[in-house]
Design a protein around this motif. Structure first.
Motif, PDB file in Angstrom:
ATOM      1  N   VAL A  78      40.175  50.596  30.031  1.00  0.00           N
ATOM      2  CA  VAL A  78      40.990  51.384  30.939  1.00  0.00           C
ATOM      3  C   VAL A  78      42.438  50.967  30.680  1.00  0.00           C
ATOM      4  O   VAL A  78      42.762  49.781  30.729  1.00  0.00           O
ATOM      5  N   MET A  79      43.285  51.913  30.368  1.00  0.00           N
ATOM      6  CA  MET A  79      44.684  51.632  30.080  1.00  0.00           C
ATOM      7  C   MET A  79      45.534  52.039  31.273  1.00  0.00           C
ATOM      8  O   MET A  79      45.268  53.062  31.917  1.00  0.00           O
ATOM      9  N   ALA A  80      46.551  51.231  31.555  1.00  0.00           N
ATOM     10  CA  ALA A  80      47.371  51.490  32.733  1.00  0.00           C
ATOM     11  C   ALA A  80      48.829  51.153  32.470  1.00  0.00           C
ATOM     12  O   ALA A  80      49.150  50.424  31.536  1.00  0.00           O
ATOM     13  N   TRP A  81      49.655  51.715  33.317  1.00  0.00           N
ATOM     14  CA  TRP A  81      51.075  51.358  33.370  1.00  0.00           C
ATOM     15  C   TRP A  81      51.364  50.773  34.757  1.00  0.00           C
ATOM     16  O   TRP A  81      50.901  51.309  35.781  1.00  0.00           O
ATOM     17  N   PHE A  82      52.131  49.699  34.737  1.00  0.00           N
ATOM     18  CA  PHE A  82      52.654  49.085  35.950  1.00  0.00           C
ATOM     19  C   PHE A  82      54.172  49.065  35.833  1.00  0.00           C
ATOM     20  O   PHE A  82      54.722  49.280  34.760  1.00  0.00           O
ATOM     21  N   ARG A  83      54.842  48.795  36.941  1.00  0.00           N
ATOM     22  CA  ARG A  83      56.289  48.629  36.899  1.00  0.00           C
ATOM     23  C   ARG A  83      56.728  47.588  37.904  1.00  0.00           C
ATOM     24  O   ARG A  83      56.049  47.360  38.905  1.00  0.00           O
ATOM     25  N   GLN A  84      57.862  46.974  37.599  1.00  0.00           N
ATOM     26  CA  GLN A  84      58.434  45.980  38.497  1.00  0.00           C
ATOM     27  C   GLN A  84      59.919  46.241  38.649  1.00  0.00           C
ATOM     28  O   GLN A  84      60.674  46.091  37.680  1.00  0.00           O
ATOM     29  N   TYR A 119      43.659  43.277  35.444  1.00  0.00           N
ATOM     30  CA  TYR A 119      44.010  43.649  34.069  1.00  0.00           C
ATOM     31  C   TYR A 119      44.192  42.389  33.229  1.00  0.00           C
ATOM     32  O   TYR A 119      44.938  41.493  33.595  1.00  0.00           O
ATOM     33  N   ASP A 120      43.461  42.345  32.122  1.00  0.00           N
ATOM     34  CA  ASP A 120      43.385  41.136  31.322  1.00  0.00           C
ATOM     35  C   ASP A 120      44.409  41.074  30.196  1.00  0.00           C
ATOM     36  O   ASP A 120      44.699  39.996  29.674  1.00  0.00           O
ATOM     37  N   HIS A 121      44.891  42.235  29.782  1.00  0.00           N
ATOM     38  CA  HIS A 121      45.763  42.301  28.623  1.00  0.00           C
ATOM     39  C   HIS A 121      47.046  43.013  29.011  1.00  0.00           C
ATOM     40  O   HIS A 121      46.996  44.073  29.652  1.00  0.00           O
ATOM     41  N   ALA A 137      45.637  46.579  30.030  1.00  0.00           N
ATOM     42  CA  ALA A 137      44.282  47.038  29.731  1.00  0.00           C
ATOM     43  C   ALA A 137      43.276  46.258  30.570  1.00  0.00           C
ATOM     44  O   ALA A 137      43.433  45.052  30.786  1.00  0.00           O
ATOM     45  N   SER A 138      42.254  46.981  31.012  1.00  0.00           N
ATOM     46  CA  SER A 138      41.188  46.384  31.812  1.00  0.00           C
ATOM     47  C   SER A 138      39.840  46.917  31.365  1.00  0.00           C
ATOM     48  O   SER A 138      39.762  48.000  30.784  1.00  0.00           O
ATOM     49  N   ASN A 139      38.790  46.175  31.672  1.00  0.00           N
ATOM     50  CA  ASN A 139      37.429  46.635  31.383  1.00  0.00           C
ATOM     51  C   ASN A 139      36.834  47.413  32.554  1.00  0.00           C
ATOM     52  O   ASN A 139      35.717  47.916  32.446  1.00  0.00           O
ATOM     53  N   VAL A 140      37.564  47.492  33.646  1.00  0.00           N
ATOM     54  CA  VAL A 140      37.011  48.076  34.870  1.00  0.00           C
ATOM     55  C   VAL A 140      37.891  49.228  35.343  1.00  0.00           C
ATOM     56  O   VAL A 140      39.101  49.080  35.475  1.00  0.00           O
ATOM     57  N   TRP A 141      37.268  50.352  35.610  1.00  0.00           N
ATOM     58  CA  TRP A 141      37.988  51.534  36.106  1.00  0.00           C
ATOM     59  C   TRP A 141      38.235  51.421  37.615  1.00  0.00           C
ATOM     60  O   TRP A 141      37.455  50.829  38.351  1.00  0.00           O
ATOM     61  N   GLY A 142      39.322  52.010  38.028  1.00  0.00           N
ATOM     62  CA  GLY A 142      39.573  52.152  39.455  1.00  0.00           C
ATOM     63  C   GLY A 142      40.327  51.006  40.088  1.00  0.00           C
ATOM     64  O   GLY A 142      40.429  50.928  41.313  1.00  0.00           O
TER      65      GLY A 142
END
Length: 122
Positions: A32-38, A109-111, A97-102
């Motif tokens: 599962v790919m994601a974007w975060f922001r700070q 997120y591990d990566h 990136a994570s192995n878990v959706w939702g």
């Protein structure tokens, strides 16, 4: 998987930017790919995620209708298209990136890639 984010910059309010996150080591379809922001002085927050296996996407309410997460499997790259940008979108953006959706918590997120700075002027 190693992640490399790019595409940040300075843009006027109402403008657009596209961020890229290049993955190496493993294909991102396994994650599962994601974007975060700070934002300055604030905690890192979830922005959007995509699950390739289910074709699902998820967005935080503040960006719905303005941001789109997508990807190019051949290029092993995930994108965040940001339209109608607002000054409150100013932040350092990270891909993850994570192995878990939702999941929206950064601890799930591990990566992580390094951040790319987006500055929206009023």
């Amino acid at each position: 998987v190693q992640l490399q984010a790019s595409g940040g910059g300075l843009v006027q309010a109402g403008g657009s930017l596209r961020l890229s996150c290049a993955a190496s080591g493993r294909t991102f379809v396994n994650y599962v790919m994601a974007w975060f922001r700070q934002a300055p002085g604030k905690e890192r927050e979830f922005v959007a995620s995509i699950n390739w296996r289910g074709g699902w996407t998820y967005y935080v309410d503040s960006v719905k209708g303005r941001f789109t997460i997508s990807g190019d499997i051949a290029k092993n790259t995930v994108y965040l298209q940001m339209n109608s940008l607002k000054p409150e979108d100013t932040a350092v953006y990270y891909c993850a990136a994570s192995n878990v959706w939702g999941k929206v918590a950064e601890q799930e997120y591990d990566h992580w890639g390094q951040g790319t700075l987006v500055t929206v002027s009023s």
